[in-house]
Design an enzyme around this catalytic site. Structure first.
Site, PDB file in Angstrom:
ATOM      1  N   HIS A  15      20.080  16.939   1.285  1.00 19.08           N
ATOM      2  CA  HIS A  15      18.835  17.023   2.031  1.00 19.08           C
ATOM      3  C   HIS A  15      17.969  18.138   1.464  1.00 19.08           C
ATOM      4  CE1 HIS A  15      20.006  20.396   5.099  1.00 19.08           C
ATOM      5  NE2 HIS A  15      20.670  20.545   3.985  1.00 19.08           N
ATOM      6  N   CYS A  34      17.279  26.375   0.415  1.00 24.02           N
ATOM      7  CA  CYS A  34      17.414  25.049   1.039  1.00 24.02           C
ATOM      8  C   CYS A  34      16.124  24.245   0.954  1.00 24.02           C
ATOM      9  CB  CYS A  34      17.855  25.179   2.497  1.00 24.02           C
ATOM     10  SG  CYS A  34      19.500  25.900   2.664  1.00 24.02           S
ATOM     11  N   HIS A  40      19.571  19.448  -2.086  1.00 23.17           N
ATOM     12  CA  HIS A  40      20.867  20.050  -2.344  1.00 23.17           C
ATOM     13  C   HIS A  40      21.866  19.377  -1.417  1.00 23.17           C
ATOM     14  CE1 HIS A  40      19.296  22.242   1.114  1.00 23.17           C
ATOM     15  NE2 HIS A  40      20.547  22.528   1.428  1.00 23.17           N
ATOM     16  N   HIS A  42      25.814  19.084   0.743  1.00 21.63           N
ATOM     17  CA  HIS A  42      26.838  19.784   1.521  1.00 21.63           C
ATOM     18  C   HIS A  42      28.011  18.858   1.770  1.00 21.63           C
ATOM     19  CE1 HIS A  42      24.225  23.147   2.537  1.00 21.63           C
ATOM     20  NE2 HIS A  42      23.276  22.282   2.855  1.00 21.63           N
ATOM     21  N   ASP A  80      27.116   9.502   5.366  1.00 26.12           N
ATOM     22  CA  ASP A  80      27.909   9.793   4.173  1.00 26.12           C
ATOM     23  C   ASP A  80      27.224   9.293   2.898  1.00 26.12           C
ATOM     24  OD1 ASP A  80      30.150  10.875   2.852  1.00 26.12           O
ATOM     25  OD2 ASP A  80      31.164   8.926   2.836  1.00 26.12           O
ATOM     26  N   HIS A  81      27.148  10.188   1.922  1.00 28.66           N
ATOM     27  CA  HIS A  81      26.547   9.919   0.620  1.00 28.66           C
ATOM     28  C   HIS A  81      25.101   9.417   0.736  1.00 28.66           C
ATOM     29  CE1 HIS A  81      30.729  10.293  -0.624  1.00 28.66           C
ATOM     30  NE2 HIS A  81      30.222  10.653  -1.796  1.00 28.66           N
ATOM     31  N   GLU A 131      27.978  23.038   8.222  1.00 25.61           N
ATOM     32  CA  GLU A 131      27.266  22.722   6.986  1.00 25.61           C
ATOM     33  C   GLU A 131      27.868  23.468   5.794  1.00 25.61           C
ATOM     34  OE1 GLU A 131      22.642  22.166   6.296  1.00 25.61           O
ATOM     35  OE2 GLU A 131      23.182  24.279   6.480  1.00 25.61           O
TER      36      GLU A 131
END
Length: 143
Positions: A15, A34, A40, A42, A80-81, A131
Site C-alpha cells: 500500500h 510510507c 511498500h 508488509h 492477500d497479495h 503491520e
C-alpha cells in the site's frame, strides 16, 4: 463460564499512505517513508479474539474451522497479495492505515458472523492488525 480465544492469521499486501487533499510535502511529513509513490509491503498479522461459553459437548468456545473459513473468505482472500489502494474497494476513498484496516476487517467479519458461525456464536471481542514489529492497532469491540 466464558472464555476468550484468539486466532492469528497472516497475509501479505502492499500500500501507499497518501491523502490527495494534502500537498506532497504534507504527505511526506505525515506518512514519512510510507508515502513512497511506488508503495511498500508488509507481512500483516491479524488477530481475532472471540468471547463465549464453552460448549460442554465439544469443550470448545467456537468451531475453529468455521472461524478460519470466515476469516479466509472475508479477510485473507480480500487482502492477500493485493495493492490495497487499488485492488481493495475498502481503501479507494480512505487511506489504508492500520486503523482503517481494523475497522474494515471488523465490518466484513460482522456482516457474515451469524451466517458463518451460527446462532449463539461467541462475540467478536477485538480485531488486532499488526503491520510491523513496532506497529499494531487493536480495535476493541467489547471489554
Amino acid at each position: 463460564m466464558t472464555i476468550r480465544l484468539t486466532r492469528n492469521y497472516r497475509f501479505v499486501a502492499s500500500h501507499r499512505l497518501h491523502l490527495d487533499h494534502l500537498s506532497e510535502e504534507d504527505n511526506q511529513k505525515l506518512f514519512g517513508k510510507c508515502n513512497n509513490p511506488y508503495g511498500h509491503g508488509h507481512n500483516y498479522v491479524v488477530s481475532i479474539t472471540v468471547k463465549g461459553p464453552i460448549d460442554q459437548r465439544t469443550g470448545l468456545a467456537i468451531s475453529v474451522a468455521d472461524l478460519d473459513a470466515l476469516v479466509q473468505h472475508e479477510v485473507i482472500d480480500r487482502y492477500d497479495h493485493r495493492y490495497l489502494n487499488f485492488d481493495v474497494p475498502d481503501f479507494t476513498s480512505k487511506p489504508s492505515t492500520t486503523e482503517n484496516m481494523a475497522f474494515a476487517i471488523r465490518d466484513h467479519l460482522l456482516a457474515n458472523w451469524q451466517k458463518a458461525l451460527g446462532v449463539g456464536a461467541p462475540q467478536l471481542i477485538d480485531v488486532k492488525v499488526q503491520e510491523t514489529k513496532r506497529n499494531s492497532v487493536t480495535l476493541a469491540l467489547i471489554n
